[in-house]
Design a protein around this motif. Structure first.
Motif, PDB file in Angstrom:
ATOM      1  N   ILE A  76       0.860  -1.171   0.000  1.00 46.32           N
ATOM      2  CA  ILE A  76       0.000   0.000   0.000  1.00 46.32           C
ATOM      3  C   ILE A  76       0.901   1.227   0.000  1.00 46.32           C
ATOM      4  N   MET A  77       0.317   2.364  -0.306  1.00 43.50           N
ATOM      5  CA  MET A  77       1.093   3.602  -0.340  1.00 43.50           C
ATOM      6  C   MET A  77       0.362   4.677   0.441  1.00 43.50           C
ATOM      7  N   PRO A  78       1.118   5.649   0.963  1.00 39.31           N
ATOM      8  CA  PRO A  78       0.440   6.768   1.605  1.00 39.31           C
ATOM      9  C   PRO A  78      -0.361   7.536   0.551  1.00 39.31           C
ATOM     10  N   ARG A  79      -1.443   8.136   0.993  1.00 39.54           N
ATOM     11  CA  ARG A  79      -2.306   8.877   0.068  1.00 39.54           C
ATOM     12  C   ARG A  79      -2.214  10.361   0.387  1.00 39.54           C
ATOM     13  N   ASP A  80      -1.981  11.138  -0.637  1.00 43.65           N
ATOM     14  CA  ASP A  80      -1.952  12.592  -0.496  1.00 43.65           C
ATOM     15  C   ASP A  80      -3.385  13.090  -0.625  1.00 43.65           C
ATOM     16  N   SER A  81      -3.883  13.725   0.412  1.00 43.94           N
ATOM     17  CA  SER A  81      -5.281  14.161   0.415  1.00 43.94           C
ATOM     18  C   SER A  81      -5.546  15.277  -0.586  1.00 43.94           C
ATOM     19  N   LYS A  82      -4.514  15.831  -1.205  1.00 42.51           N
ATOM     20  CA  LYS A  82      -4.693  16.901  -2.179  1.00 42.51           C
ATOM     21  C   LYS A  82      -5.104  16.366  -3.549  1.00 42.51           C
ATOM     22  N   HIS A  83      -4.861  15.081  -3.786  1.00 36.14           N
ATOM     23  CA  HIS A  83      -5.181  14.499  -5.092  1.00 36.14           C
ATOM     24  C   HIS A  83      -6.656  14.109  -5.156  1.00 36.14           C
ATOM     25  N   SER A  84      -7.221  14.204  -6.332  1.00 37.12           N
ATOM     26  CA  SER A  84      -8.611  13.853  -6.565  1.00 37.12           C
ATOM     27  C   SER A  84      -8.822  12.352  -6.376  1.00 37.12           C
ATOM     28  N   LEU A  85      -9.872  11.998  -5.639  1.00 40.75           N
ATOM     29  CA  LEU A  85     -10.175  10.579  -5.428  1.00 40.75           C
ATOM     30  C   LEU A  85     -10.648   9.928  -6.724  1.00 40.75           C
ATOM     31  N   VAL A  86     -11.344  10.681  -7.559  1.00 39.81           N
ATOM     32  CA  VAL A  86     -11.804  10.157  -8.844  1.00 39.81           C
ATOM     33  C   VAL A  86     -10.589   9.824  -9.712  1.00 39.81           C
ATOM     34  N   SER A  87      -9.603  10.713  -9.722  1.00 40.51           N
ATOM     35  CA  SER A  87      -8.375  10.485 -10.494  1.00 40.51           C
ATOM     36  C   SER A  87      -7.626   9.275  -9.954  1.00 40.51           C
ATOM     37  N   LEU A  88      -7.569   9.151  -8.639  1.00 37.44           N
ATOM     38  CA  LEU A  88      -6.897   8.025  -7.992  1.00 37.44           C
ATOM     39  C   LEU A  88      -7.538   6.705  -8.426  1.00 37.44           C
ATOM     40  N   ARG A  89      -8.866   6.647  -8.357  1.00 40.10           N
ATOM     41  CA  ARG A  89      -9.580   5.440  -8.774  1.00 40.10           C
ATOM     42  C   ARG A  89      -9.373   5.166 -10.259  1.00 40.10           C
ATOM     43  N   GLY A  90      -9.323   6.218 -11.054  1.00 42.24           N
ATOM     44  CA  GLY A  90      -9.098   6.077 -12.491  1.00 42.24           C
ATOM     45  C   GLY A  90      -7.741   5.459 -12.807  1.00 42.24           C
ATOM     46  N   LYS A  91      -6.784   5.609 -11.907  1.00 36.00           N
ATOM     47  CA  LYS A  91      -5.447   5.036 -12.080  1.00 36.00           C
ATOM     48  C   LYS A  91      -5.336   3.625 -11.489  1.00 36.00           C
ATOM     49  N   GLY A  92      -6.483   3.088 -10.995  1.00 34.64           N
ATOM     50  CA  GLY A  92      -6.487   1.718 -10.490  1.00 34.64           C
ATOM     51  C   GLY A  92      -6.195   1.582  -9.007  1.00 34.64           C
TER      52      GLY A  92
END
Length: 178
Positions: free
Chosen positions: A8-24
């Protein structure tokens, strides 16, 4: 416990969750009594699907920045409209820590029932128990091969390991043979 370690990786809360999901990746959180604070994470969807589909384990080693955390999958939030997973929660547990856990039910001997043209109707897939993570079983195994039509299996019929407390009503039916 599962032998495969899931990265797993740390998640930057500044990034869009939709974009994150779009990247798998699926956004999530890891929390626990022994963590100073909750950790925002992201996990590859393929890894999360493997964890969700694993009916034999309840503890999963998650590797975050070189450190392995033994975690329990607590919850995942599906988007029923789009058949996607939106979020996941993991609880980090240390040896000796007491937790409540829904432990999966597994059955052996189902093929013997089928050979007699019987069907095992499962009413519960998990049983809620409490105990130390050191003694909680990964799953409960029930042998149903010798049962006859009309037989009922109750929660009270499960043999609990020493130190494990049953939290599900013992009179609840787990399965019946039809």
């Amino acid at each position: 416990m599962s032998q495969k370690v899931f990265k797993i990786m740390p998640r930057d809360s500044k990034h869009s969750l939709v974009s994150l999901r779009g990247k798998g990746f699926i956004p999530g959180i890891m929390y626990g009594q022994s963590l100073k604070e909750s950790i925002a994470i992201q996990i590859p969807l393929t890894s999360l699907q493997a964890i969700i589909n694993d009916s034999t384990n309840m503890m999963f080693p998650l590797e975050l920045e070189g450190q392995v955390y033994n975690c329990v999958l607590r919850e995942f939030q599906p988007d029923h409209l789009h058949s996607q997973i939106l979020h996941v929660d993991f609880q980090f547990v240390k040896p000796g820590e007491y937790i409540k856990m829904n432990v999966p039910m597994n059955y052996e001997g189902v093929e013997l029932l089928s050979s007699k043209k019987y069907i095992l109707e499962k009413a519960l897939s998990r049983i809620l128990v409490k105990g130390s993570v050191d003694v909680l079983p990964e799953s409960f195994m029930l042998n149903v091969g010798s049962l006859d039509r009309g037989a009922k299996i109750f929660v009270r019929d499960i043999e609990l390991p020493k130190g494990v407390e049953l939290l599900t009503n013992p009179e609840t039916i787990i399965a019946t043979v039809q």
